[in-house]
Design a protein around this motif. Sequence first.
Motif, PDB file in Angstrom:
ATOM      1  N   UNK A 217       1.118   2.118   4.223  1.00 48.55           N
ATOM      2  CA  UNK A 217       0.745   1.201   5.302  1.00 48.55           C
ATOM      3  C   UNK A 217      -0.767   1.117   5.437  1.00 48.55           C
ATOM      4  N   UNK A 218      -1.443   2.245   5.350  1.00 46.75           N
ATOM      5  CA  UNK A 218      -2.908   2.250   5.423  1.00 46.75           C
ATOM      6  C   UNK A 218      -3.508   1.444   4.282  1.00 46.75           C
ATOM      7  N   UNK A 219      -2.953   1.591   3.078  1.00 46.75           N
ATOM      8  CA  UNK A 219      -3.477   0.876   1.911  1.00 46.75           C
ATOM      9  C   UNK A 219      -3.264  -0.633   2.037  1.00 46.75           C
ATOM     10  N   UNK A 220      -2.099  -1.036   2.560  1.00 44.56           N
ATOM     11  CA  UNK A 220      -1.835  -2.466   2.758  1.00 44.56           C
ATOM     12  C   UNK A 220      -2.841  -3.057   3.734  1.00 44.56           C
ATOM     13  N   UNK A 221      -3.062  -2.368   4.843  1.00 49.73           N
ATOM     14  CA  UNK A 221      -3.977  -2.875   5.859  1.00 49.73           C
ATOM     15  C   UNK A 221      -5.436  -2.854   5.397  1.00 49.73           C
ATOM     16  N   UNK A 222      -5.743  -2.017   4.421  1.00 47.91           N
ATOM     17  CA  UNK A 222      -7.119  -1.977   3.906  1.00 47.91           C
ATOM     18  C   UNK A 222      -7.353  -3.010   2.805  1.00 47.91           C
ATOM     19  N   UNK A 223      -6.273  -3.752   2.428  1.00 50.10           N
ATOM     20  CA  UNK A 223      -6.445  -4.840   1.480  1.00 50.10           C
ATOM     21  C   UNK A 223      -6.019  -4.565   0.053  1.00 50.10           C
TER      22      UNK A 223
END
Length: 266
Positions: A217-223
């Motif tokens: 989830x963190x990676x998705x939100x970071x682009x």
Amino acid sequence: MKLESLNETIFENIESSNGKFSKHFHDTYTIGLTHDGKFQSINQNQTTLSYKNSTRIINPGEVHYGNSDSWKYTNFYPKIELLAQIHEQVYFEKKIPIFTKHIIEDMTLYHLLLNFFLSAYENNDKLLMESNLINAMSYLIKNYTDTTRDYSGLFDDKLIVKNSIEYIKDLLDTNISLEELAMNSNLSKYHFLRVFKKQMGLTPHQYILTQRVHKAKELILSGEKLSHIPFSVGFNDQSHFIRNFRKIYGYSPKELQKESNFILYK
């Protein structure tokens, strides 16, 4: 202007959720508002219903799950450090506040949190956002803190599995075996499984899946590109990744990527 105390904090605003959430936990607090619909929340083996205009509080590390029915909600996931800092500002003592009341029916708290969420989503100026944050969190801490813990890391009291937790975090993208985890803790596989489940409320396998989904989830939100993420956090295929992601968050990775109502504050 950037608000340092919220750095890397995730916000989510969900218009409608229907379905089951599997057992999981967060290293952060979960603080959320139910705007409409209903959520049956199972936390610490107690079942509570969350209705319109209620606040939901989950302490770091608490295993929880539940069922949603036309559930419209807003969540954010503040780090332990943030609430410990605000506790120190209120009581001049840096402690980790622990809340035993899971669902709170308090319109003052609801509106204080709503004001903060709106200022975050509308990207208001730093002064307004921080004022709204402190007003909401200090009210929560003063009125609903039941006990506190020393500020030394919430998981430090789980000494037997502490090394395994660090080991898992370091090797999250690899195929970690039960034998490796047991050997790392100097325990038999049988004893390790029993101790880990007793202390963490999840099996090692459930714990690893949860950590992988959180990292994704963190990676998705970071682009990061969606096609690269499953393998970078340890999933062997896309379908396994999507299935486990949806079980924890109630929506798919693609929905998270497309929608503008998710924020990773950086």
